[in-house]
Design a protein around this motif. Structure first.
Motif, PDB file in Angstrom:
ATOM      1  N   PHE A 109       0.846  -1.197   0.000  1.00 52.40           N
ATOM      2  CA  PHE A 109       0.000   0.000   0.000  1.00 52.40           C
ATOM      3  C   PHE A 109       0.880   1.245   0.000  1.00 52.40           C
ATOM      4  N   ASP A 140       3.925  13.346  -2.066  1.00 55.77           N
ATOM      5  CA  ASP A 140       3.537  14.453  -1.181  1.00 55.77           C
ATOM      6  C   ASP A 140       2.368  14.058  -0.289  1.00 55.77           C
ATOM      7  N   ALA A 141       1.334  13.519  -0.934  1.00 51.72           N
ATOM      8  CA  ALA A 141       0.160  13.125  -0.151  1.00 51.72           C
ATOM      9  C   ALA A 141       0.513  11.986   0.796  1.00 51.72           C
ATOM     10  N   ARG A 146       3.339  11.469   2.275  1.00 45.70           N
ATOM     11  CA  ARG A 146       4.066  12.028   3.403  1.00 45.70           C
ATOM     12  C   ARG A 146       3.099  12.737   4.347  1.00 45.70           C
ATOM     13  N   ALA A 184       0.164  12.026   4.829  1.00 46.70           N
ATOM     14  CA  ALA A 184      -0.639  11.014   5.510  1.00 46.70           C
ATOM     15  C   ALA A 184       0.202  10.193   6.478  1.00 46.70           C
ATOM     16  N   GLY A 185       1.458  10.566   6.650  1.00 43.55           N
ATOM     17  CA  GLY A 185       2.272   9.937   7.676  1.00 43.55           C
ATOM     18  C   GLY A 185       3.138   8.782   7.198  1.00 43.55           C
ATOM     19  N   GLY A 211       4.315  18.413  11.336  1.00 43.48           N
ATOM     20  CA  GLY A 211       5.584  17.686  11.270  1.00 43.48           C
ATOM     21  C   GLY A 211       6.098  17.516   9.861  1.00 43.48           C
ATOM     22  N   LEU A 212       5.526  18.248   8.914  1.00 39.76           N
ATOM     23  CA  LEU A 212       5.956  18.108   7.519  1.00 39.76           C
ATOM     24  C   LEU A 212       7.158  18.989   7.202  1.00 39.76           C
ATOM     25  N   ASP A 213       7.330  20.064   7.953  1.00 38.66           N
ATOM     26  CA  ASP A 213       8.501  20.929   7.812  1.00 38.66           C
ATOM     27  C   ASP A 213       9.151  21.073   9.186  1.00 38.66           C
ATOM     28  N   PRO A 232       5.133  13.267  10.845  1.00 36.77           N
ATOM     29  CA  PRO A 232       3.713  13.419  10.495  1.00 36.77           C
ATOM     30  C   PRO A 232       2.872  12.278  11.054  1.00 36.77           C
ATOM     31  N   ARG A 233       3.402  11.052  10.999  1.00 37.83           N
ATOM     32  CA  ARG A 233       2.588   9.931  11.490  1.00 37.83           C
ATOM     33  C   ARG A 233       2.313  10.052  12.980  1.00 37.83           C
ATOM     34  N   LEU A 242      -0.317  12.770  13.490  1.00 38.76           N
ATOM     35  CA  LEU A 242      -1.643  12.306  13.080  1.00 38.76           C
ATOM     36  C   LEU A 242      -2.191  11.300  14.093  1.00 38.76           C
ATOM     37  N   HIS A 284      -6.061  16.275   9.662  1.00 42.97           N
ATOM     38  CA  HIS A 284      -5.424  17.294   8.816  1.00 42.97           C
ATOM     39  C   HIS A 284      -6.063  17.289   7.433  1.00 42.97           C
ATOM     40  N   PRO A 297      -5.293  18.997   4.139  1.00 38.43           N
ATOM     41  CA  PRO A 297      -4.238  19.833   3.571  1.00 38.43           C
ATOM     42  C   PRO A 297      -4.779  20.890   2.621  1.00 38.43           C
ATOM     43  N   ASP A 353      -1.403  17.133  -1.747  1.00 34.97           N
ATOM     44  CA  ASP A 353      -1.126  16.581  -0.416  1.00 34.97           C
ATOM     45  C   ASP A 353      -2.271  15.775   0.195  1.00 34.97           C
ATOM     46  N   GLY A 354      -3.457  15.916  -0.355  1.00 33.80           N
ATOM     47  CA  GLY A 354      -4.601  15.313   0.304  1.00 33.80           C
ATOM     48  C   GLY A 354      -4.958  13.929  -0.188  1.00 33.80           C
ATOM     49  N   LEU A 370      -5.945   6.340   3.879  1.00 34.98           N
ATOM     50  CA  LEU A 370      -4.568   6.704   3.534  1.00 34.98           C
ATOM     51  C   LEU A 370      -3.692   6.913   4.771  1.00 34.98           C
ATOM     52  N   ASP A 371      -4.282   7.322   5.882  1.00 35.44           N
ATOM     53  CA  ASP A 371      -3.446   7.482   7.073  1.00 35.44           C
ATOM     54  C   ASP A 371      -3.807   6.505   8.196  1.00 35.44           C
TER      55      ASP A 371
END
Lengths: 421, 518
Positions: free
Chosen positions: A278, A288-289, A291, A293-294, B309-311, B330-331, B334, B340, B342, B348-349, B362-363
């Motif tokens: 996945f 980007d997305a 990242r 999303a973790g 946590g992305l930057d 980021p994880r 989250l 979030h 974006p 990013d979304g 996705l997360d």
């Protein structure tokens, strides 16, 4: 957006490379429509190649009249393609005659062409899977060649330097060595990309040269070189490390084919049934997305490149332990690059990769027979392969030639896109 | 340079794509020198219609008339020849070329021996810019321009090709309020110079402001045509959506609880090392919505990216949901209960090439019930998708289609559905309704307020001042990396906040950071 103008060019280039890969692995049409396009592309390639076959025969041009010329041309083409087919699959009447002979060895020889096809296809499955896995993770691994060589070297080394083990231990050990060293050859560019952004296309192709010249070096050391030889050739691997084959029946087909299918199933499972797969697919399509999303994008790149290298390494192990039994320079003979073709034709899908590898394996096995039976050179097969890929890459062309209705017209979205949609 | 005013007529235009009737017998007349607003939700068929008019698509039925004569456009170059110019949603510019080069592209002026006459193109760009209030530097590289400036280049390009009718496809979706204002003025000056404009939008205020005539599309059909004087925003919204719609947000007073997000002295540097967020401190409490207004590019993007946590954080501390997340990945952020949404959903979304079902996890794909160990549970992922699609009314043929095939509004619903359905105590959403249609905006605003009323803390960043005012229990403004506020929503007027966005609100923008905080 406007806030990071200085990031744009790099992003665009990376995105462009991704688009190319995505255009291969995420076709806009259904599976059957894709299969149809491949079949028709193959037919078209055969037709175009026929022109080359005819033109390359001086007898056609020197024929006294048109009828004779056409006759000669027909014989050229039918002879060549007939030979190709017989070499790849066998001649039906011969097969029946051999099967009904009652002698096991003669009956088995009916499967000789098929055996050759499978022998040629197995390593293509591995390198095809290697490239396909990379595609899924958005990586273009064109270092398959180096990974094949590194893997083959390692597998061979274990095969001829470890002694006294049974086949149940030594063969897996040698395969593992091939896989791990192939992984190392993928890990390096993966790490470089994750840490420094170095593009894998450049680093992998450079590592190809490293592997090629390391082979020359190793094959001239006492560690590798066969005693009493001055040319670069390694010792012979132990029989315990060889992939079991049907040699008793004079067939070269060996267990590498089974391994290839098993690995294809494993890759399929990895990509669509595991969290790691996945992550590969998410990062491959949109880092980007992913990242945001973790997902640890760098880690995914390193793991994907390593696994891709390992798969290519298995192709090398497969050649050394199943076909050649010793390492020679150039044993890879372009397998890594052929893997790209196979992955492209297979649309980056493990099932497609196996099918494409069988097709190309058949072409290669058949080519030998074709050259023996007619004066058509083996190289025409390379032309056919290249044309198939070109036509597959241009589905619009194939659809136009065969008047197929596009499933989705270019630029005709099913839903009117909104902003940014 | 205008050859002649153009009167444009579309008669019975019909266009279908597999499964979708995008345009259904559309009639439209654009008189010379009028601004004709084409209003409709995403997916109403506006863009398809304009692509037909511009020669990109061929209609299945119907005809186009220019000054009374039927014409057939095989390609955009035919349309250009007939005096039709188009400014696309996504700009068609070459970033590494200069403005002048982009403008002359496709209709290059040449000197003998095929040499490009850049000088004349430059002068022409300047002249058009002055005439219509479109200031652009002809020698600037397009890649160095802001979005608004790039749009001006597109307009100049169309004018340079002597467009009598200019089609603007959702031109304000990417603009700041100030840029929008400028664009509307340019449109007026073009109109006075005798050019006709087709202005595609779903923003009611803009439509009312500049339109001479408004035609509303819904589901590929013309549902009505009116003039601003005879209609209200509410009426237009109802026509667009097909039902009465509430403009603005119904919002009972907030009941703020404990602090959930605390940002202290946060400084963030951008990719070039410039300070993008400058010593920002604020709190968001449970049960309240804090909104951040500001023109795009004043540090809001970096602020949110740093919180998530992305930057990396250059200085300061961030505490979210009771945890120090200053250096969290980021994880980790989250997973500690932060949702979030974006700013740029396409980038990013969502992963457009993955299915809607996959995007909805996705997360969370690695957590039970969606995965057991390393193995995914496709049935659970599928079931989750079906539930979310129903609950959030995501319009999709199925859960297995690629997310990128959905309309913008539905893509955003996928993101919102994913983030709102996790167990979160803090929601951070950037530009949550940018580019969306009225129906989707209403829906997403309702969901945000609902989340607040359930006791979550909410931080919203938006460059849409209406949204900032409609949602915010407390409102702050970012300008050049500094934050003013948050103030209680009643304590600042729309004008005051607008001025702060422009950096002239108070001395705070240039004073030491503490002075700006009430």
């Amino acid at each position: 957006m406007s806030e990071n103008p200085d990031q744009k060019p790099g992003r665009n280039r990376a995105a462009a490379a991704r688009d190319v890969i995505q255009s291969v692995i995420a076709p806009q049409s259904s599976i059957w429509s894709s299969v149809l396009v491949v079949v028709l592309a193959f037919v078209t390639a055969l037709v175009v190649s026929a022109v080359f076959i005819v033109v390359s025969d001086p007898n056609v041009i020197q024929a006294p009249d048109l009828l004779t010329a056409l006759n000669v041309a027909w014989q050229d083409v039918s002879g060549a393609y007939g030979g190709l087919l017989t070499g790849a699959l066998g001649d039906p009447s011969t097969i029946i005659a051999k099967l009904s002979s009652g002698d096991a060895k003669v009956a088995a020889s009916a499967f000789y062409p098929l055996s050759e096809t499978v022998v040629a296809a197995a390593p293509l499955v591995f390198t095809g899977l290697a490239v396909a896995l990379g595609f899924r993770a958005g990586l273009f691994n064109i270092g398959g060649e180096g990974q094949v060589i590194a893997g083959g070297l390692a597998a061979g080394f274990v095969g001829f330097s470890v002694h006294g083990l049974t086949g149940f231990v030594e063969l897996p050990l040698a395969l593992l060595a091939g896989f791990l060293v192939g992984m190392l050859w993928g890990f390096i560019p993966g790490l470089l990309k994750a840490r420094t952004g170095a593009h894998e296309v450049i680093t992998t192709i450079m590592l190809n040269y490293v592997a090629i010249y390391l082979t020359y070096y190793f094959l001239n050391t006492t560690l590798f070189q066969r005693p009493g030889r001055t040319d670069p050739i390694s010792k012979v691997v132990d029989s315990a490390a060889m992939l079991p084959s049907l040699a008793a029946l004079n067939l070269r087909v060996h267990a590498g084919a089974l391994l290839a299918v098993a690995v294809a199933v494993a890759v399929y499972f990895l990509l669509w049934r595991t969290t790691l797969g996945f992550e590969f697919r998410a990062v491959g399509a949109n880092p980007d997305a992913s990242r945001a999303a973790g997902i640890g994008v760098g880690r995914v790149i390193v793991v994907a490149m390593s696994l891709s290298g390992g798969l290519a390494g298995l192709a090398g192990a497969n050649i050394i332990l199943g076909v050649q039994y010793s390492v020679t320079p150039g044993f890879s003979s372009g397998l890594g690059f052929d893997g790209i073709t196979v992955a492209l034709l297979g649309r980056g899908n493990p099932v497609g990769v196996v099918a494409a590898a069988l097709l190309f394996g058949g072409l290669r096995a058949g080519a030998v027979q074709m050259q023996a039976a007619t004066s058509t050179p083996v190289d025409i097969v390379q032309v056919i392969e290249a044309l198939v890929i070109m036509f597959v890459a241009a589905p619009a062309l194939i659809r136009a030639i065969f008047r197929l209705r596009a499933v989705r017209g270019i630029g005709a979205p099913t839903v009117s896109p909104g902003w940014g949609g | 340079m205008l050859r002649q005013p153009v009167k444009l007529e579309l008669r019975g235009i019909t266009k279908s794509f597999p499964g979708v009737l995008a345009n259904d017998h559309i009639d439209l007349v654009v008189e010379p020198g009028e601004v004709h607003v084409l209003l409709g939700e995403n997916g109403a068929g506006k863009t398809t219609l304009m692509n037909i008019l511009y020669g990109l698509y061929h209609p299945d039925e119907g005809e186009i008339l220019v000054n009374g004569a039927p014409v057939k456009f095989q390609s955009p170059s035919d349309a250009i020849r007939m005096g039709i110019g188009m400014v696309h949603q996504h700009f068609m510019l070459i970033p590494v070329f200069t403005v002048a080069e982009n403008v002359m592209l496709g209709s290059e002026l040449t000197r003998p021996f095929g040499l490009l006459d850049r000088g004349r193109a430059r002068r022409e760009v300047q002249r058009l810019g002055q005439e219509f209030g479109l200031p652009v530097d002809p020698d600037a590289l397009v890649s160095s321009l802001s979005v608004g400036a790039q749009q001006r280049v597109e307009i100049v390009k169309a004018l340079y090709r002597q467009a009598g009718v200019l089609i603007l496809d959702e031109p304000t979706a990417v603009l700041t309020p100030q840029e929008t204002e400028e664009l509307l003025r340019v449109m007026e000056s073009l109109k006075h110079a005798g050019r006709s404009l087709v202005f595609i939008t779903h923003k009611l205020k803009e439509a009312m402001r500049v339109a001479d005539r408004i035609t509303v599309l819904r589901g590929g059909r013309v549902v009505g045509s009116t003039v601003p004087a005879k209609s209200t925003e509410a009426q237009l919204a109802a026509m667009m959506v097909g039902r009465a719609i509430r403009l603005g947000v119904e919002r009972p007073p907030a009941k703020p609880g404990a602090v959930v997000l605390e940002v202290e002295g946060l400084t963030v540097r951008d990719a070039r090392g410039q300070v993008a967020v400058d010593d920002v401190s604020f709190q968001v409490r449970a049960g309240e919505i804090v909104t951040v207004a500001g023109v795009q590019g004043n540090g809001q993007t970096e602020l949110i990216r740093a919180i998530m946590g992305l930057d990396p954080v250059a200085a300061g501390h961030i505490t979210a949901a009771g945890r120090d997340v200053t250096t969290s990945s980021p994880r980790e952020t989250l997973a500690s209960g932060v949702g979030h949404v974006p700013e740029d959903r396409v980038r990013d979304g969502l992963v457009s090439d993955l299915s809607v079902a996959e995007n909805l996890v996705l997360d969370t794909y690695y957590l039970p019930p969606f995965a057991r160990g390393l193995v995914l549970e496709p049935d659970e992922i599928r079931r989750n998708a079906d539930e979310r699609i129903r609950e959030f009314d995501i319009r999709t043929p199925s859960a297995s289609v690629q997310a990128g095939t959905l309309s913008g509004g539905n893509q955003q619903r996928v993101v919102v559905a994913r983030e709102f359905s996790r167990p979160i105590s803090l929601l951070i959403a950037s530009q949550p309704t940018r580019g969306l249609d009225v129906g989707s905006i209403e829906y997403i605003h309702e969901r945000i307020v609902k989340l607040r009323d359930q006791g979550d803390a909410v931080l919203i960043v938006s460059s849409d001042l209406d949204e900032v005012l409609a949602l915010g229990d407390r409102i702050s403004v970012m300008y050049r990396g500094r934050m003013e506020g948050p103030f209680d929503s009643g304590s600042a007027t729309r004008e005051e906040i607008g001025l702060m966005m422009a950096g002239t609100g108070s001395e705070a923008a240039s004073a030491p950071p503490d002075a700006g905080r009430p």
